[in-house]
Design an enzyme around this catalytic site. Sequence first.
Site, PDB file in Angstrom:
ATOM      1  N   HIS A 143      -4.551  -4.422  -2.424  1.00 33.16           N
ATOM      2  CA  HIS A 143      -4.941  -4.110  -1.042  1.00 33.16           C
ATOM      3  C   HIS A 143      -5.059  -2.603  -0.812  1.00 33.16           C
ATOM      4  O   HIS A 143      -4.923  -2.136   0.314  1.00 33.16           O
ATOM      5  CB  HIS A 143      -3.938  -4.724  -0.054  1.00 33.16           C
ATOM      6  CG  HIS A 143      -4.028  -6.218   0.052  1.00 33.16           C
ATOM      7  ND1 HIS A 143      -3.072  -6.999   0.660  1.00 33.16           N
ATOM      8  CD2 HIS A 143      -4.986  -7.089  -0.363  1.00 33.16           C
ATOM      9  CE1 HIS A 143      -3.429  -8.291   0.595  1.00 33.16           C
ATOM     10  NE2 HIS A 143      -4.580  -8.359  -0.029  1.00 33.16           N
TER      11      HIS A 143
ATOM     12  N   VAL B  30       0.844  -1.201   0.000  1.00 34.70           N
ATOM     13  CA  VAL B  30       0.000   0.000   0.000  1.00 34.70           C
ATOM     14  C   VAL B  30       0.878   1.250   0.000  1.00 34.70           C
ATOM     15  O   VAL B  30       0.437   2.328   0.328  1.00 34.70           O
ATOM     16  CB  VAL B  30      -0.939  -0.011   1.239  1.00 34.70           C
ATOM     17  CG1 VAL B  30      -1.897  -1.205   1.157  1.00 34.70           C
ATOM     18  CG2 VAL B  30      -0.168  -0.033   2.561  1.00 34.70           C
TER      19      VAL B  30
ATOM     20  N   GLU C 221      13.695 -16.370   1.642  1.00 30.86           N
ATOM     21  CA  GLU C 221      13.559 -17.743   2.134  1.00 30.86           C
ATOM     22  C   GLU C 221      12.408 -18.439   1.408  1.00 30.86           C
ATOM     23  O   GLU C 221      11.533 -17.765   0.860  1.00 30.86           O
ATOM     24  CB  GLU C 221      13.332 -17.752   3.644  1.00 30.86           C
ATOM     25  CG  GLU C 221      12.087 -17.020   4.064  1.00 30.86           C
ATOM     26  CD  GLU C 221      11.975 -16.886   5.577  1.00 30.86           C
ATOM     27  OE1 GLU C 221      13.008 -16.978   6.257  1.00 30.86           O
ATOM     28  OE2 GLU C 221      10.851 -16.679   6.039  1.00 30.86           O
TER      29      GLU C 221
ATOM     30  N   SER D  58       4.712 -13.838   1.559  1.00 29.07           N
ATOM     31  CA  SER D  58       4.739 -15.086   2.334  1.00 29.07           C
ATOM     32  C   SER D  58       3.672 -16.070   1.884  1.00 29.07           C
ATOM     33  O   SER D  58       3.597 -17.171   2.428  1.00 29.07           O
ATOM     34  CB  SER D  58       4.548 -14.772   3.822  1.00 29.07           C
ATOM     35  OG  SER D  58       3.283 -14.163   4.010  1.00 29.07           O
TER      36      SER D  58
ATOM     37  N   CYS E  22     -14.327   7.353   2.658  1.00 27.41           N
ATOM     38  CA  CYS E  22     -15.442   7.524   3.579  1.00 27.41           C
ATOM     39  C   CYS E  22     -16.216   6.212   3.698  1.00 27.41           C
ATOM     40  O   CYS E  22     -16.546   5.586   2.693  1.00 27.41           O
ATOM     41  CB  CYS E  22     -16.364   8.637   3.093  1.00 27.41           C
ATOM     42  SG  CYS E  22     -17.837   8.783   4.125  1.00 27.41           S
TER      43      CYS E  22
HETATM   44  P1  OAD Z   1       4.634 -10.877   4.783  1.00 24.49           P
HETATM   45  O1  OAD Z   1       5.217 -10.070   5.873  1.00 24.49           O
HETATM   46  O2  OAD Z   1       3.637 -11.899   5.146  1.00 24.49           O
HETATM   47  O3  OAD Z   1       5.792 -11.627   3.978  1.00 24.49           O
HETATM   48  C1  OAD Z   1       6.946 -10.938   3.566  1.00 24.49           C
HETATM   49  C2  OAD Z   1       7.763 -11.874   2.713  1.00 24.49           C
HETATM   50  O4  OAD Z   1       8.849 -11.138   2.195  1.00 24.49           O
HETATM   51  C3  OAD Z   1       8.342 -13.084   3.437  1.00 24.49           C
HETATM   52  O5  OAD Z   1       8.141 -14.248   2.661  1.00 24.49           O
HETATM   53  C4  OAD Z   1       9.838 -12.752   3.562  1.00 24.49           C
HETATM   54  O6  OAD Z   1      10.661 -13.918   3.541  1.00 24.49           O
HETATM   55  C5  OAD Z   1      10.036 -11.913   2.332  1.00 24.49           C
HETATM   56  N1  OAD Z   1      11.155 -10.954   2.386  1.00 24.49           N
HETATM   57  C6  OAD Z   1      11.576 -10.208   3.436  1.00 24.49           C
HETATM   58  N2  OAD Z   1      12.572  -9.376   3.078  1.00 24.49           N
HETATM   59  C7  OAD Z   1      12.812  -9.606   1.766  1.00 24.49           C
HETATM   60  C8  OAD Z   1      13.714  -9.059   0.808  1.00 24.49           C
HETATM   61  N3  OAD Z   1      14.600  -8.107   1.120  1.00 24.49           N
HETATM   62  N4  OAD Z   1      13.652  -9.528  -0.473  1.00 24.49           N
HETATM   63  C9  OAD Z   1      12.774 -10.499  -0.817  1.00 24.49           C
HETATM   64  N5  OAD Z   1      11.902 -11.055   0.050  1.00 24.49           N
HETATM   65  C10 OAD Z   1      11.906 -10.613   1.319  1.00 24.49           C
HETATM   66  O7  OAD Z   1       4.058  -9.839   3.699  1.00 24.49           O
HETATM   67  P2  OAD Z   1       2.994 -10.095   2.539  1.00 24.49           P
HETATM   68  O8  OAD Z   1       3.112 -11.466   2.002  1.00 24.49           O
HETATM   69  O9  OAD Z   1       3.099  -8.971   1.593  1.00 24.49           O
HETATM   70  O10 OAD Z   1      -2.506  -7.240   4.083  1.00 24.49           O
HETATM   71  O11 OAD Z   1       1.651  -9.979   3.338  1.00 24.49           O
HETATM   72  C11 OAD Z   1       0.436 -10.056   2.641  1.00 24.49           C
HETATM   73  C12 OAD Z   1      -0.599  -9.215   3.322  1.00 24.49           C
HETATM   74  O12 OAD Z   1      -0.650  -9.551   4.709  1.00 24.49           O
HETATM   75  C13 OAD Z   1      -0.298  -7.735   3.330  1.00 24.49           C
HETATM   76  O13 OAD Z   1      -0.685  -7.093   2.139  1.00 24.49           O
HETATM   77  C14 OAD Z   1      -1.125  -7.251   4.486  1.00 24.49           C
HETATM   78  C15 OAD Z   1      -0.857  -8.338   5.485  1.00 24.49           C
HETATM   79  O14 OAD Z   1      -1.884  -8.610   6.363  1.00 24.49           O
HETATM   80  C16 OAD Z   1      -3.324  -6.326   4.572  1.00 24.49           C
HETATM   81  O15 OAD Z   1      -2.983  -5.512   5.392  1.00 24.49           O
HETATM   82  C17 OAD Z   1      -4.697  -6.406   4.001  1.00 24.49           C
END
Ligand code: OAD
Length: 251
Positions: free
Chosen positions: A120, A104, A217, A191, A128
């Site tokens: 998202h 976001v 990972e 993730s 609103c």
């Molecule tokens: P996560 O925090 O769940 O996952 C982050 C991922 O990025 C993990 O798999 C890490 O291993 C990887 N990671 C971390 N640093 C990295 C780097 N430098 N290069 C490559 N990979 C790296 O985040 P999201 O999967 O984006 O939703 O989470 C999905 C949604 O969960 C978000 O959009 C949010 C959250 O709840 C809402 O808020 C609606």
Amino acid sequence: MTPSPMRAAAEAFRRAKRAIAVTGAGISAESGIPTFRDAGGIWEKYPPEEYASIGNYLAAPEKVWAFWRELAAGLADCRPNPGHLALAKLEAMGLLEAIITQNVDNLHQEAGSRRVIEYHGNARYLICLDCAATEPLPKDSFPERPPDCPRCRHLMKPGVVMFGEMIPVQAMIEAEALARGCDLCLIVGTSAQVFPAAGLPEVAKRQGACVIEVNIEPTDFTFDIVDYFLQGPAGTILSQVTSEIKSMSPP
Ligand code: OAD
């Protein structure tokens, strides 16, 4: 000789006619934005069962607003990193059709990517809860309290999709069509825990797309649907992918 996963991924990009990227918090980690589920991540400090749902916001707007306000303020000075720039470059080279992002933070757009589907929402505006009017959230002035709509005076919320809310319809339709129509799906820094976003690469795979994953990972995707797993920080790996592609002659 079998090519390295990096070389094979670059070759797959060169062959692809319709490549898409699905990105998550990991691509913005090198811009200084914490991820959600890694150690020290956002949900460790702010448990999602208290802060992440629309029900939480309606029940305690002041408390949940303070969290989103802190998040939005933290984004204000962040800049795109080499990972965002590499994806913008791939689009400019005609090798990437679109990015579907769960982030976001607006950093893909700031990096120059033109077709970005905000799955998202975006923390840079407010919406609103009654009349659905939107208002920009200026980078340098975040209201202390949950703001009221300037039109109808009802409560506004951050322009991000909270748990319990629908994905914006246009984004959902566009993302689904891209996943169904692509022949290459690049997954970066997610993730694979949150649906429906995590279902998009699976849709692409079922249609026969080549799936490439970049992450520090392995994830649930890695052993299930991924053809080439490129392990490492997104900025470094995606820069290497673009350099590798540039070093190759066109197919
Ligand atoms: P996560 O925090 O769940 O996952 C982050 C991922 O990025 C993990 O798999 C890490 O291993 C990887 N990671 C971390 N640093 C990295 C780097 N430098 N290069 C490559 N990979 C790296 O985040 P999201 O999967 O984006 O939703 O989470 C999905 C949604 O969960 C978000 O959009 C949010 C959250 O709840 C809402 O808020 C609606």
